[in-house]
Write an enzyme that holds these catalytic residues in place. Sequence first.
Site, PDB file in Angstrom:
ATOM      1  N   SER A  98     -39.277 -16.894 -18.046  1.00 41.63           N
ATOM      2  CA  SER A  98     -39.897 -16.906 -16.862  1.00 41.63           C
ATOM      3  C   SER A  98     -39.521 -17.982 -15.622  1.00 41.63           C
ATOM      4  CB  SER A  98     -41.458 -17.168 -17.122  1.00 41.63           C
ATOM      5  OG  SER A  98     -41.452 -18.650 -17.647  1.00 41.63           O
ATOM      6  N   HIS A 123     -49.535 -35.603  -9.645  1.00 42.24           N
ATOM      7  CA  HIS A 123     -49.505 -35.090 -10.872  1.00 42.24           C
ATOM      8  C   HIS A 123     -48.382 -33.776 -10.777  1.00 42.24           C
ATOM      9  CE1 HIS A 123     -50.234 -32.784 -14.668  1.00 42.24           C
ATOM     10  NE2 HIS A 123     -50.711 -34.051 -15.175  1.00 42.24           N
ATOM     11  N   THR A 181      -1.111   9.874   0.207  1.00 43.03           N
ATOM     12  CA  THR A 181      -2.237  10.432  -0.704  1.00 43.03           C
ATOM     13  C   THR A 181      -1.944  10.546  -2.213  1.00 43.03           C
ATOM     14  OG1 THR A 181      -1.760  12.405  -0.203  1.00 43.03           O
ATOM     15  CG2 THR A 181      -3.372  11.588   1.215  1.00 43.03           C
ATOM     16  N   HIS A 182      -2.568  10.365  -3.378  1.00 40.95           N
ATOM     17  CA  HIS A 182      -2.231  10.215  -4.409  1.00 40.95           C
ATOM     18  C   HIS A 182      -0.932   9.422  -4.782  1.00 40.95           C
ATOM     19  CE1 HIS A 182      -4.635  13.939  -5.316  1.00 40.95           C
ATOM     20  NE2 HIS A 182      -4.227  14.345  -4.026  1.00 40.95           N
ATOM     21  N   SER A 312       6.565 -17.776 -10.279  1.00 43.12           N
ATOM     22  CA  SER A 312       6.762 -17.658 -11.686  1.00 43.12           C
ATOM     23  C   SER A 312       7.233 -19.104 -12.343  1.00 43.12           C
ATOM     24  CB  SER A 312       8.010 -16.784 -11.970  1.00 43.12           C
ATOM     25  OG  SER A 312       8.394 -16.709 -13.210  1.00 43.12           O
ATOM     26  N   LYS A 318      10.589 -16.112  -7.000  1.00 44.34           N
ATOM     27  CA  LYS A 318       9.365 -15.070  -7.216  1.00 44.34           C
ATOM     28  C   LYS A 318       8.166 -15.507  -6.545  1.00 44.34           C
ATOM     29  CE  LYS A 318       7.893 -11.884 -10.387  1.00 44.34           C
ATOM     30  NZ  LYS A 318       6.448 -11.531 -10.018  1.00 44.34           N
ATOM     31  N   ASN A 320       4.353 -14.206  -5.629  1.00 43.00           N
ATOM     32  CA  ASN A 320       3.328 -13.217  -5.729  1.00 43.00           C
ATOM     33  C   ASN A 320       2.152 -13.135  -4.893  1.00 43.00           C
ATOM     34  OD1 ASN A 320       4.688 -12.742  -8.400  1.00 43.00           O
ATOM     35  ND2 ASN A 320       3.620 -14.337  -9.296  1.00 43.00           N
ATOM     36  N   GLU A 325      -4.800 -10.630  -5.422  1.00 46.76           N
ATOM     37  CA  GLU A 325      -5.102 -10.670  -6.966  1.00 46.76           C
ATOM     38  C   GLU A 325      -6.482 -11.710  -7.183  1.00 46.76           C
ATOM     39  OE1 GLU A 325      -0.373 -10.756  -8.640  1.00 46.76           O
ATOM     40  OE2 GLU A 325      -1.786 -12.646  -8.356  1.00 46.76           O
TER      41      GLU A 325
END
Length: 458
Positions: A98, A123, A181-182, A312, A318, A320, A325
């Site tokens: 609760s 109180h 597409t695909h 890296s 490198k 990223n 991400e």
Amino acid sequence: MTTYRTERDSMGELQVPADALWGAQTQRAVDNFPVSGQPMPAAFIRALGLIKGACAQANEQLDLLDSPRARAICAAAARVAANEVDEHFPVDVYQTGSGTSSNMNANEVIARLADPDGALGVHPNDHVNMGQSSNDVVPTAIQVSACLQTSEHLLPAVDHLLQILGERARELAAVAKTGRTHLMDAMPVTLGQELDAWAAQLTSARARLVDALGRMHKLPQGGTAVGTGINAHPDFGASVAGALTEASGFEFVSADNRFEGIGSQDAAVELSGQLKTLAVCLMKIANDLRWMNSGPLAGLGEIELQALQPGSSIMPGKVNPVIPEAVCMVAARVIGNDSTITVAGQSGNFQLNVMLPVVAATLLDSLHILGNVVRLLADKAIATFRVRHETLNEALDRNPILVTALNPVIGYEKGAAAAKQAYAEGRPIIDVALELTDLSRAELEALLDPLKLTRGGL
């Protein structure tokens, strides 16, 4: 060395750290629930402070609480709402279902802040919690905190991203590229059209969130223990909603049926579902950016995201796509959070849901991380990526699917033959079409103009 004082509640005496603002009931919860070490979120504590102040104000207006106590409680509650004393809210998320422990934590802290020397006799139960139950306070705190986090944190971030998308879409309206597409080459689109599509997705997600808030702002406060309103004035709930509206600037109203708000968490489940939809939208955008940025030599290499840090520990040079991400990880977390809230929402047994703290913590986690990462996506990815025009144009020149534009002139079968030959020989489709059709180069250039093809029609 920690020193202690003795506190008493209805179950007897126990030791509490001498400098703690909380009392016995909070300490029992601290002792009983050493589960995660994760206290309730700051946004939830803020909401508790706002609610306790609004309740004291309502009780004073209804002549149920004398002005000295009411004003002292309001001042103390304002400090809680300002997150000035968050360190005195140690109760674990994984507590009584609760949220009674967190409600009493607020009552005890506010009572001590309001009456440090005991002169007013404030109180925690009789005055700070007057006309309330944990069973209506905690659901109300879930809704108040979620509404404020959505309106003050997430929606402004979404609006900022929409602004950045609009600016970049206009800037890139005439930059044609290969559609896919695909994940396979398809007819051309413009970068502006891609960004406009992301913006349309985001606009729809925003509208769904706003619609969900239309149910989250109906508060069950005043229903007390089971929804009947026992021990609360009939006008108490409406008065509290009005005071919360005044204090927060967000429009809250008293629920028509308080049994619903106490016994179920359907409104929170709905809002979480819309956050999941937003997460899906963001993951789509982030993954598109990752694909477009891939390479830069062995991938698509269509854009270059801003370089933010070395990519890296072993491969020098490198870089990223760290922001997309991070967006994907946030999206995954929000989707998982939605599953938690869905299960928790099913735990309404008769007149009370008994997974309220985890609903609060998980929903607020989703709102918090989404608002943060949306701004990062806007400012450190969308606003700053650079277009690699040479790569885009080279891919367009070699795209045999452009032959689709010749269907009305040469037919599907001859178009398919031209495309296959262009693929097999690695030649531009315009050169193959010159050999297989009677069309001149000028006619073919007009028909196969990539930018013209992005506008549709014949």
